[in-house]
Design a protein around this motif. Structure first.
Motif, PDB file in Angstrom:
ATOM      1  N   GLY A 107       0.753  -1.246   0.000  1.00  0.00           N
ATOM      2  CA  GLY A 107       0.000   0.000   0.000  1.00  0.00           C
ATOM      3  C   GLY A 107       0.786   1.299   0.000  1.00  0.00           C
ATOM      4  N   PRO A 108       1.441   1.649   1.099  1.00  0.00           N
ATOM      5  CA  PRO A 108       2.125   2.943   1.151  1.00  0.00           C
ATOM      6  C   PRO A 108       3.236   3.081   0.108  1.00  0.00           C
ATOM      7  CG  PRO A 108       1.881   2.029   3.350  1.00  0.00           C
ATOM      8  CD  PRO A 108       1.449   0.969   2.382  1.00  0.00           C
ATOM      9  N   PHE A 109       3.964   2.014  -0.157  1.00  0.00           N
ATOM     10  CA  PHE A 109       5.054   2.082  -1.138  1.00  0.00           C
ATOM     11  C   PHE A 109       4.499   2.237  -2.558  1.00  0.00           C
ATOM     12  CE2 PHE A 109       6.895  -0.353   2.405  1.00  0.00           C
ATOM     13  CZ  PHE A 109       7.851   0.575   2.774  1.00  0.00           C
ATOM     14  N   THR A 110       3.390   1.550  -2.832  1.00  0.00           N
ATOM     15  CA  THR A 110       2.759   1.681  -4.138  1.00  0.00           C
ATOM     16  C   THR A 110       2.264   3.098  -4.349  1.00  0.00           C
ATOM     17  OG1 THR A 110       2.081  -0.632  -4.064  1.00  0.00           O
ATOM     18  CG2 THR A 110       0.938   0.780  -5.629  1.00  0.00           C
ATOM     19  N   LEU A 111       1.655   3.671  -3.316  1.00  0.00           N
ATOM     20  CA  LEU A 111       1.178   5.053  -3.417  1.00  0.00           C
ATOM     21  C   LEU A 111       2.331   6.020  -3.639  1.00  0.00           C
ATOM     22  CD1 LEU A 111      -1.506   5.041  -0.622  1.00  0.00           C
ATOM     23  CD2 LEU A 111      -1.898   5.342  -3.058  1.00  0.00           C
ATOM     24  N   LEU A 112       3.394   5.863  -2.882  1.00  0.00           N
ATOM     25  CA  LEU A 112       4.547   6.748  -3.020  1.00  0.00           C
ATOM     26  C   LEU A 112       5.160   6.613  -4.413  1.00  0.00           C
ATOM     27  CD1 LEU A 112       6.516   8.778  -1.787  1.00  0.00           C
ATOM     28  CD2 LEU A 112       7.851   6.831  -0.956  1.00  0.00           C
ATOM     29  N   PHE A 113       5.360   5.392  -4.858  1.00  0.00           N
ATOM     30  CA  PHE A 113       5.929   5.157  -6.189  1.00  0.00           C
ATOM     31  C   PHE A 113       5.034   5.763  -7.261  1.00  0.00           C
ATOM     32  CE2 PHE A 113       6.250   2.500 -10.025  1.00  0.00           C
ATOM     33  CZ  PHE A 113       7.585   2.697 -10.322  1.00  0.00           C
ATOM     34  N   GLY A 114       3.731   5.548  -7.127  1.00  0.00           N
ATOM     35  CA  GLY A 114       2.787   6.083  -8.104  1.00  0.00           C
ATOM     36  C   GLY A 114       2.781   7.597  -8.159  1.00  0.00           C
ATOM     37  N   ARG A 115       3.029   8.248  -7.054  1.00  0.00           N
ATOM     38  CA  ARG A 115       3.039   9.704  -7.011  1.00  0.00           C
ATOM     39  C   ARG A 115       4.333  10.279  -7.585  1.00  0.00           C
ATOM     40  NH1 ARG A 115      -1.376  10.582  -7.585  1.00  0.00           N
ATOM     41  NH2 ARG A 115      -0.861  12.763  -7.496  1.00  0.00           N
ATOM     42  N   LEU A 116       5.389   9.479  -7.670  1.00  0.00           N
ATOM     43  CA  LEU A 116       6.678   9.982  -8.125  1.00  0.00           C
ATOM     44  C   LEU A 116       6.994   9.692  -9.590  1.00  0.00           C
ATOM     45  CD1 LEU A 116       8.874   9.108  -5.002  1.00  0.00           C
ATOM     46  CD2 LEU A 116       7.890  11.322  -5.623  1.00  0.00           C
ATOM     47  N   VAL A 117       6.289   8.755 -10.193  1.00  0.00           N
ATOM     48  CA  VAL A 117       6.575   8.377 -11.580  1.00  0.00           C
ATOM     49  C   VAL A 117       5.626   9.137 -12.499  1.00  0.00           C
ATOM     50  CG1 VAL A 117       6.614   6.485 -13.229  1.00  0.00           C
ATOM     51  CG2 VAL A 117       7.441   6.132 -10.900  1.00  0.00           C
ATOM     52  N   GLY A 118       6.177   9.905 -13.405  1.00  0.00           N
ATOM     53  CA  GLY A 118       5.399  10.803 -14.239  1.00  0.00           C
ATOM     54  C   GLY A 118       4.270  10.167 -15.027  1.00  0.00           C
ATOM     55  N   GLN A 119       4.508   9.051 -15.679  1.00  0.00           N
ATOM     56  CA  GLN A 119       3.471   8.445 -16.505  1.00  0.00           C
ATOM     57  C   GLN A 119       2.380   7.781 -15.676  1.00  0.00           C
ATOM     58  OE1 GLN A 119       6.717   8.093 -16.979  1.00  0.00           O
ATOM     59  NE2 GLN A 119       7.091   8.973 -18.983  1.00  0.00           N
ATOM     60  N   VAL A 120       2.687   7.428 -14.449  1.00  0.00           N
ATOM     61  CA  VAL A 120       1.738   6.743 -13.574  1.00  0.00           C
ATOM     62  C   VAL A 120       0.961   7.740 -12.718  1.00  0.00           C
ATOM     63  CG1 VAL A 120       1.562   5.064 -11.698  1.00  0.00           C
ATOM     64  CG2 VAL A 120       3.221   4.714 -13.526  1.00  0.00           C
ATOM     65  N   ARG A 121       1.578   8.861 -12.379  1.00  0.00           N
ATOM     66  CA  ARG A 121       1.012   9.822 -11.423  1.00  0.00           C
ATOM     67  C   ARG A 121      -0.428  10.225 -11.716  1.00  0.00           C
ATOM     68  NH1 ARG A 121       4.642  13.407 -11.675  1.00  0.00           N
ATOM     69  NH2 ARG A 121       3.645  14.637 -13.299  1.00  0.00           N
ATOM     70  N   PRO A 122      -0.786  10.586 -12.949  1.00  0.00           N
ATOM     71  CA  PRO A 122      -2.166  11.013 -13.168  1.00  0.00           C
ATOM     72  C   PRO A 122      -3.215   9.944 -12.852  1.00  0.00           C
ATOM     73  CG  PRO A 122      -0.796  11.649 -15.027  1.00  0.00           C
ATOM     74  CD  PRO A 122       0.035  10.754 -14.155  1.00  0.00           C
ATOM     75  N   TRP A 123      -2.825   8.692 -12.927  1.00  0.00           N
ATOM     76  CA  TRP A 123      -3.776   7.598 -12.712  1.00  0.00           C
ATOM     77  C   TRP A 123      -3.667   6.976 -11.326  1.00  0.00           C
ATOM     78  CZ3 TRP A 123      -7.035   7.801 -16.534  1.00  0.00           C
ATOM     79  CH2 TRP A 123      -6.606   8.307 -17.744  1.00  0.00           C
ATOM     80  N   ALA A 124      -2.621   7.276 -10.590  1.00  0.00           N
ATOM     81  CA  ALA A 124      -2.368   6.602  -9.316  1.00  0.00           C
ATOM     82  C   ALA A 124      -3.491   6.805  -8.306  1.00  0.00           C
ATOM     83  CB  ALA A 124      -1.035   7.066  -8.734  1.00  0.00           C
ATOM     84  N   SER A 125      -4.043   7.991  -8.242  1.00  0.00           N
ATOM     85  CA  SER A 125      -5.072   8.265  -7.233  1.00  0.00           C
ATOM     86  C   SER A 125      -6.382   7.560  -7.550  1.00  0.00           C
ATOM     87  CB  SER A 125      -5.309   9.766  -7.126  1.00  0.00           C
ATOM     88  OG  SER A 125      -4.137  10.406  -6.689  1.00  0.00           O
ATOM     89  N   ILE A 126      -6.790   7.576  -8.802  1.00  0.00           N
ATOM     90  CA  ILE A 126      -8.050   6.906  -9.150  1.00  0.00           C
ATOM     91  C   ILE A 126      -7.922   5.396  -8.963  1.00  0.00           C
ATOM     92  CG2 ILE A 126      -7.700   6.630 -11.646  1.00  0.00           C
ATOM     93  CD1 ILE A 126     -10.673   7.620 -11.890  1.00  0.00           C
ATOM     94  N   VAL A 127      -6.764   4.864  -9.269  1.00  0.00           N
ATOM     95  CA  VAL A 127      -6.530   3.432  -9.082  1.00  0.00           C
ATOM     96  C   VAL A 127      -6.512   3.093  -7.588  1.00  0.00           C
ATOM     97  CG1 VAL A 127      -4.837   1.589  -9.410  1.00  0.00           C
ATOM     98  CG2 VAL A 127      -5.368   3.138 -11.286  1.00  0.00           C
ATOM     99  N   ALA A 128      -5.915   3.967  -6.781  1.00  0.00           N
ATOM    100  CA  ALA A 128      -5.911   3.750  -5.336  1.00  0.00           C
ATOM    101  C   ALA A 128      -7.336   3.761  -4.791  1.00  0.00           C
ATOM    102  CB  ALA A 128      -5.069   4.812  -4.641  1.00  0.00           C
ATOM    103  N   GLY A 129      -8.167   4.642  -5.299  1.00  0.00           N
ATOM    104  CA  GLY A 129      -9.574   4.664  -4.889  1.00  0.00           C
ATOM    105  C   GLY A 129     -10.294   3.394  -5.285  1.00  0.00           C
ATOM    106  N   MET A 130     -10.057   2.941  -6.513  1.00  0.00           N
ATOM    107  CA  MET A 130     -10.703   1.713  -6.985  1.00  0.00           C
ATOM    108  C   MET A 130     -10.200   0.501  -6.211  1.00  0.00           C
ATOM    109  SD  MET A 130     -10.886   2.348 -11.080  1.00  0.00           S
ATOM    110  CE  MET A 130     -11.924   0.940 -11.432  1.00  0.00           C
ATOM    111  N   ALA A 131      -8.965   0.553  -5.750  1.00  0.00           N
ATOM    112  CA  ALA A 131      -8.402  -0.563  -4.984  1.00  0.00           C
ATOM    113  C   ALA A 131      -8.814  -0.498  -3.518  1.00  0.00           C
ATOM    114  CB  ALA A 131      -6.884  -0.564  -5.097  1.00  0.00           C
ATOM    115  N   ARG A 132      -9.614   0.509  -3.168  1.00  0.00           N
ATOM    116  CA  ARG A 132     -10.111   0.666  -1.792  1.00  0.00           C
ATOM    117  C   ARG A 132      -8.993   0.854  -0.774  1.00  0.00           C
ATOM    118  NH1 ARG A 132     -15.153   2.251  -1.902  1.00  0.00           N
ATOM    119  NH2 ARG A 132     -16.512   0.937  -3.122  1.00  0.00           N
ATOM    120  N   VAL A 133      -7.971   1.595  -1.164  1.00  0.00           N
ATOM    121  CA  VAL A 133      -6.910   1.945  -0.221  1.00  0.00           C
ATOM    122  C   VAL A 133      -7.548   2.772   0.876  1.00  0.00           C
ATOM    123  CG1 VAL A 133      -4.806   3.319   0.051  1.00  0.00           C
ATOM    124  CG2 VAL A 133      -5.082   1.872  -1.944  1.00  0.00           C
ATOM    125  N   PRO A 134      -7.285   2.481   2.149  1.00  0.00           N
ATOM    126  CA  PRO A 134      -7.882   3.276   3.232  1.00  0.00           C
ATOM    127  C   PRO A 134      -7.529   4.762   3.083  1.00  0.00           C
ATOM    128  CG  PRO A 134      -6.814   1.321   4.103  1.00  0.00           C
ATOM    129  CD  PRO A 134      -6.457   1.402   2.655  1.00  0.00           C
TER     130      PRO A 134
END
Length: 140
Positions: A107-134
């Motif tokens: 969880g936390p590492f995936t979120l951090l990685f997703g926020r730092l990688v340019g091509q992933v960043r725009p989608w990281a939050s919506i995917v985290a929501g769909m994955a039901r991250v607390p």
């Protein structure tokens, strides 16, 4: 494409920090938007002494968080609609389950990685929501 970037940059410079906020928020909503235009506009405003560094930093951060938050909650709300619409596709449901498992495990590492990688960043939050991250994990 250069004309597009020049137009966006001119618009951002004309509207100041409001435009910078909009650039950051829209980019974090999953729209493939050139975030650099917001940074360049903020830099131009700082160099022109129209705003100070810390105000620009704050606006950029708030725009980023606003867009990421809206995207996250859209992902949470859209997850059930996604599941209803695509339950007939075992492949998509399997991918969704793997994604949820990945976020549960890293969880936390995936979120951090997703926020730092340019091509992933725009989608990281919506995917985290769909994955039901607390929510606390997402915001921290």
């Amino acid at each position: 494409m250069e004309h597009f970037y020049a137009t966006l940059l001119a618009w951002a410079q004309a509207h100041g920090m409001k435009a910078v906020f909009v650039f950051m928020a829209v980019e974090n909503l999953g729209v493939p938007w050139p975030t650099e235009a917001g940074f360049l506009a903020a830099q131009g405003l700082i160099r022109a002494k129209a705003v100070n560094y810390w105000w620009a930093y704050t606006v950029i951060t708030l725009g980023h968080l606003f867009g990421a938050g809206v995207s996250y909650y859209l992902g949470r709300a859209g997850d059930s609609a996604f599941a209803r619409h695509f339950t007939h596709s075992p492949r998509l449901m399997r991918a969704r389950d793997r994604l949820q498992h990945w976020y549960e495990r890293y969880g936390p590492f995936t979120l951090l990685f997703g926020r730092l990688v340019g091509q992933v960043r725009p989608w990281a939050s919506i995917v985290a929501g769909m994955a039901r991250v607390p929510q606390t994990t997402f915001w921290l």
